[in-house]
Design an enzyme around this catalytic site. Structure first.
Site, mmCIF file in Angstrom:
data_model
loop_
_atom_site.group_PDB
_atom_site.id
_atom_site.type_symbol
_atom_site.label_atom_id
_atom_site.label_comp_id
_atom_site.label_asym_id
_atom_site.label_seq_id
_atom_site.Cartn_x
_atom_site.Cartn_y
_atom_site.Cartn_z
ATOM 1 N N LYS A 235 0.815 -1.221 0.000
ATOM 2 C CA LYS A 235 0.000 0.000 0.000
ATOM 3 C C LYS A 235 0.847 1.269 0.000
ATOM 4 C CE LYS A 235 -4.059 -2.057 2.117
ATOM 5 N NZ LYS A 235 -5.097 -1.947 3.142
ATOM 6 N N THR B 242 3.288 0.657 21.183
ATOM 7 C CA THR B 242 4.396 1.606 21.007
ATOM 8 C C THR B 242 3.810 3.002 20.854
ATOM 9 O OG1 THR B 242 5.426 -0.169 19.750
ATOM 10 C CG2 THR B 242 6.516 1.990 19.670
ATOM 11 N N GLY C 214 -0.943 0.690 9.460
ATOM 12 C CA GLY C 214 -1.609 1.235 8.272
ATOM 13 C C GLY C 214 -3.121 1.248 8.419
HETATM 14 P P1 ATR Z 1 -1.248 -2.904 9.521
HETATM 15 O O1 ATR Z 1 -0.589 -2.062 8.482
HETATM 16 O O2 ATR Z 1 -1.962 -4.106 8.998
HETATM 17 O O3 ATR Z 1 -2.129 -2.106 10.443
HETATM 18 P P2 ATR Z 1 1.227 -2.970 11.046
HETATM 19 O O4 ATR Z 1 1.683 -1.730 10.421
HETATM 20 O O5 ATR Z 1 2.160 -4.100 11.170
HETATM 21 O O6 ATR Z 1 -0.067 -3.558 10.369
HETATM 22 O O7 ATR Z 1 0.681 -2.572 12.516
HETATM 23 C C1 ATR Z 1 0.308 -3.508 13.388
HETATM 24 C C2 ATR Z 1 -0.315 -2.888 14.643
HETATM 25 O O8 ATR Z 1 -0.605 -3.952 15.514
HETATM 26 C C3 ATR Z 1 0.603 -1.959 15.420
HETATM 27 O O9 ATR Z 1 -0.187 -1.014 16.104
HETATM 28 C C4 ATR Z 1 1.278 -2.924 16.422
HETATM 29 O O10 ATR Z 1 1.737 -2.323 17.591
HETATM 30 P P3 ATR Z 1 3.232 -1.656 17.632
HETATM 31 O O11 ATR Z 1 3.137 -0.364 16.911
HETATM 32 O O12 ATR Z 1 3.525 -1.508 19.073
HETATM 33 O O13 ATR Z 1 4.134 -2.651 16.945
HETATM 34 C C5 ATR Z 1 0.092 -3.788 16.745
HETATM 35 N N1 ATR Z 1 0.480 -5.130 17.236
HETATM 36 C C6 ATR Z 1 0.837 -6.199 16.497
HETATM 37 N N2 ATR Z 1 1.092 -7.260 17.285
HETATM 38 C C7 ATR Z 1 0.899 -6.834 18.575
HETATM 39 C C8 ATR Z 1 0.973 -7.461 19.844
HETATM 40 N N3 ATR Z 1 1.316 -8.753 19.971
HETATM 41 N N4 ATR Z 1 0.669 -6.727 20.932
HETATM 42 C C9 ATR Z 1 0.311 -5.432 20.824
HETATM 43 N N5 ATR Z 1 0.216 -4.779 19.643
HETATM 44 C C10 ATR Z 1 0.493 -5.470 18.532
#
Ligand code: ATR
Length: 274
Positions: free
Chosen positions: A67, A154, A131
């Protein structure tokens, strides 16, 4: 109109539901056409872009993980795509490509369709800062929603795109304050197959009048939604966003707005059968 040629670029996409959705739209609109899966590995992306140009498609969707990768290949960006800096829909007109992002607007439409009583000052908790979160955040702002809090593991990632008038909190604080929100949306992939025993936060404090939404739709009944349901909250399934972002894309390509009557239930039973 001559044959409408559409498609999807992403990886992996062999189980994508988008062909099924767009075939329903094509037949509803009495439009002859096709929706082709163009699964593309990272190292083949450049070549694929060239091939798509040569195929002279009318438009295509872009999904994970491209994307953002698609941005330099576009001639023009719609305002919402520019705000989000990610594109999920491209329209090709006389060799020129224009990028849109229909994820956020699609999400908001799915929510308003399911819960017409939602108002612009309802208090919204958006969990995640990837995203999907960014798309939904901008979709909500574009539609005039005023009261948004973003929560993420985060913090800095959320702070980087959230406007000053909105709050950013961490997951621990989120768990302690869920009773403050009218609408709670999980935009993270936590709980997705095969990790179905995971949930991003505990919803113990959720108020029963709240609407709880998970954008994960594999499985359709995530642990997060099941807990919300057990606590008496209203739930909103993730596959509806998939349907409405597709509706908005189809509108961009054809000017035709597909009728969503029945598609929601049909897609739900396809997913439940998987
Ligand atoms: P997408 O583009 O599909 O939204 P991404 O950019 O990988 O995917 O973002 C994933 C989101 O899920 C983020 O907010 C991530 O948190 P961080 O920014 O702290 O990495 C969150 N996420 C994924 N796995 C997680 C977990 N086990 N616990 C808490 N947050 C998680």
């Amino acid at each position: 109109m001559k044959q409408l040629r559409l498609g999807l670029i992403g990886f992996p996409i062999q189980h994508s539901l988008s062909p099924w959705i767009h075939e329903q739209f094509l037949s509803q609109g009495h439009v002859k056409g096709s929706y082709e899966l163009m699964e593309t590995k990272q190292e083949d992306f450049e070549k694929q872009m060239q091939a798509v140009k040569e195929k002279a498609l009318h438009g295509f969707n872009v999904t994970v993980p491209y994307k953002e990768t698609i941005l330099p290949y576009l001639d023009e960006l719609d305002q919402s795509a520019a705000n989000i800096q990610a594109v999920n829909t491209v329209i090709c007109t006389e060799g020129k490509w224009k990028g849109y992002n229909t994820d956020g607007i699609g999400y908001v439409k799915s929510l308003e369709q399911a819960y017409p009583e939602v108002t612009k000052d309802h208090s919204i908790l958006l969990i995640g800062a990837g995203g999907a979160a960014k798309g939904i955040y901008h979709g909500l702002i574009q539609k005039g929603y005023l009261n948004i809090t973003v929560s993420n593991r985060t913090i800095e990632k959320a702070v980087s795109f959230v406007q000053e008038r909105h709050s950013v909190i961490d997951l621990l604080e989120t768990e302690k304050t869920t009773e403050q929100y009218d609408i709670i949306i999980n935009t993270t992939s936590v709980g997705m197959n095969p990790n179905t025993d995971e949930s991003i936060i505990s919803l113990q404090q959720v108020k029963p009048a709240a609407i709880v939404n998970d954008i994960v739709y594999q499985p359709i009944h995530t642990k997060f939604l099941m807990e919300a349901e057990r606590l008496g909250a209203n739930i909103h399934f993730g596959h509806t966003m998939l349907l409405y972002q597709a509706q908005a894309a189809f509108e961009i390509w054809t000017g035709f707005t597909p009728d969503m009557q029945g598609l929601n239930e049909q897609l739900q039973s396809i997913l439940e059968g998987r």
